[in-house]
Design a protein around this motif. Structure first.
Motif, PDB file in Angstrom:
ATOM      1  N   PRO A 298      74.036 -29.724 -24.323  1.00  0.00           N
ATOM      2  CA  PRO A 298      73.048 -29.267 -23.341  1.00  0.00           C
ATOM      3  C   PRO A 298      73.453 -27.929 -22.723  1.00  0.00           C
ATOM      4  O   PRO A 298      74.634 -27.707 -22.419  1.00  0.00           O
ATOM      5  CB  PRO A 298      73.047 -30.382 -22.293  1.00  0.00           C
ATOM      6  N   SER A 299      72.494 -27.055 -22.529  1.00  0.00           N
ATOM      7  CA  SER A 299      72.794 -25.715 -22.007  1.00  0.00           C
ATOM      8  C   SER A 299      73.336 -25.765 -20.582  1.00  0.00           C
ATOM      9  O   SER A 299      74.086 -24.890 -20.168  1.00  0.00           O
ATOM     10  CB  SER A 299      71.552 -24.827 -22.066  1.00  0.00           C
ATOM     11  N   GLU A 300      72.990 -26.799 -19.832  1.00  0.00           N
ATOM     12  CA  GLU A 300      73.443 -26.930 -18.446  1.00  0.00           C
ATOM     13  C   GLU A 300      74.865 -27.476 -18.326  1.00  0.00           C
ATOM     14  O   GLU A 300      75.439 -27.504 -17.244  1.00  0.00           O
ATOM     15  CB  GLU A 300      72.507 -27.876 -17.686  1.00  0.00           C
ATOM     16  N   MET A 301      75.416 -27.923 -19.430  1.00  0.00           N
ATOM     17  CA  MET A 301      76.693 -28.619 -19.392  1.00  0.00           C
ATOM     18  C   MET A 301      77.833 -27.706 -18.946  1.00  0.00           C
ATOM     19  O   MET A 301      77.897 -26.539 -19.313  1.00  0.00           O
ATOM     20  CB  MET A 301      77.022 -29.174 -20.779  1.00  0.00           C
ATOM     21  N   TYR A 302      78.743 -28.258 -18.134  1.00  0.00           N
ATOM     22  CA  TYR A 302      80.013 -27.585 -17.866  1.00  0.00           C
ATOM     23  C   TYR A 302      81.125 -28.543 -18.261  1.00  0.00           C
ATOM     24  O   TYR A 302      80.924 -29.758 -18.358  1.00  0.00           O
ATOM     25  CB  TYR A 302      80.132 -27.122 -16.417  1.00  0.00           C
ATOM     26  N   CYS A 303      82.297 -27.989 -18.543  1.00  0.00           N
ATOM     27  CA  CYS A 303      83.325 -28.833 -19.131  1.00  0.00           C
ATOM     28  C   CYS A 303      84.735 -28.357 -18.802  1.00  0.00           C
ATOM     29  O   CYS A 303      84.966 -27.180 -18.540  1.00  0.00           O
ATOM     30  CB  CYS A 303      83.147 -28.931 -20.644  1.00  0.00           C
ATOM     31  N   ALA A 304      85.639 -29.309 -18.809  1.00  0.00           N
ATOM     32  CA  ALA A 304      87.070 -29.051 -18.734  1.00  0.00           C
ATOM     33  C   ALA A 304      87.606 -29.211 -20.147  1.00  0.00           C
ATOM     34  O   ALA A 304      87.393 -30.250 -20.776  1.00  0.00           O
ATOM     35  CB  ALA A 304      87.745 -30.041 -17.789  1.00  0.00           C
TER      36      ALA A 304
END
Length: 352
Positions: A298-304
């Motif tokens: 998903p384009s909104e995703m943020y991640c570590a």
């Protein structure tokens, strides 16, 4: 036979005997109790996800040296699986996925008045914490450490002693993935009068029921915990720093942390990676890549993201957190890998 710990999921009832998409959308966010192994679950079928694609996903994860894998929706466990001799209680190091822990605690320390992220690092550590000329060292703020824009030479390895922290560009003018961010831990320790681990434990770990410890690793400290502790932290991030009724990290800080933080690497916040941007940089290179970080995600995703494919993926609109811990899927890598793209294709087959 493969030893896959696939949960037998329970169906939660909210005044009716089945959940449809509308009930999922209005369902309350769940937070697992502190100090308890209890954690509510949901079934794949109750969410309308594709059950036939679960086993192919799990087979791929096992093949790619995964140890622990968890999917949360609205805080409830939908999938929890352990592979290759790992278990629910076994610990794995977070590697650079743990950078987000340092970023989060920096927001807590700022809220409590101990630090200001816009202040220069030397205000807390004194001058000479680098080998840069004094005028250049004094350009470096806590925010530059949070955004990987210190301007210090990233080619000199993990050593963050003053002799190894050398000037290469003015702070704020160059993005480079660098372990100098750990100096934020020293800033917090110096300003609070506590050890980094003591402050971290009291202000973050214990407040959301995580377990785990900081371990020495190649001159740095890395966090190690079980998979559920990583999932708890992902749930805190999903809720913009709020755990149940307690705002542990300021919401505006968490929003800033998961938003583009500078104009060089659009896919980077405060030690968080951001999907859906038009370009990105990767560790150990100054090359700018066109396109989004993980196209299938998903384009909104943020991640570590951490070395050897330690992952926390957060998808706000779907209220989903996904955690993967283990060994490198395909040889050693430092953060992003081809594994992310293929993994997301298989995740999509389940959740879409």
């Amino acid at each position: 036979m493969k030893k896959i710990a696939l949960l037998l999921f329970t169906v939660l009832f909210f005044g009716c005997n089945s959940e449809d998409e509308n009930s999922n959308a209005t369902e309350n966010m769940y937070f697992p109790p502190i100090g308890s192994s209890t954690w509510e679950t949901k079934t794949v079928s109750s969410l309308g996800w594709n059950e036939s694609q679960v086993q192919p996903l799990l087979d791929y994860l096992e093949e790619k040296h995964t140890k622990g894998f968890i999917v949360l929706q609205n805080g409830r466990i939908v999938l929890e699986n352990y592979f290759n001799g790992h278990s629910a209680t076994a610990a794995t190091y977070w590697a650079s996925a743990g950078k987000t822990l340092t970023a989060t605690v920096s927001g807590i320390a700022e809220q409590e008045g101990y630090i200001n992220i816009n202040n220069k690092v030397s205000d807390y550590l004194g001058t000479g914490w680098t080998s840069a000329p004094l005028a250049k060292e004094n350009l470096i703020t806590n925010k530059h450490l949070l955004t990987m824009t210190s301007g210090l030479d990233d080619t000199r390895g993990d050593d963050v002693s003053p002799a190894n922290l050398q000037y290469i560009a003015d702070a704020g003018t160059r993005w480079a993935y660098h372990n100098v961010y750990v100096k934020l831990q020293d800033v917090i320790s110096q300003s609070t009068g506590q050890t980094w681990s003591a402050y971290f434990n009291a202000k973050l770990r214990d407040k959301i029921g995580m377990t785990g410890i900081w371990l020495p690793y190649q001159g740095l400290s890395v966090y190690s915990s079980n998979t559920r502790s990583m999932a708890r932290f992902g749930l805190l991030a999903l809720n913009e720093g709020k755990w149940e009724n307690t705002q542990i990290v300021p919401a505006n800080y968490m929003i800033n942390a998961t938003t583009t933080s500078q104009n060089i690497n659009l896919a980077y916040g405060y030690l968080w990676w951001l999907n859906g941007k038009t370009s990105y940089h990767l560790p150990q290179t100054q090359y700018q890549f066109s396109g989004t970080l993980i196209p299938s995600a998903p384009s909104e995703m943020y991640c570590a993201l951490g070395k050897n494919d330690q992952k926390i993926y957060v998808i706000p609109s779907r209220k989903i957190v996904i955690v993967r811990m283990g060994d490198a899927a395909d040889g050693t890598n430092f953060a992003l890998s081809d594994f992310d793209e293929t993994l997301w294709q298989k995740i999509n087959a389940v959740i879409n």
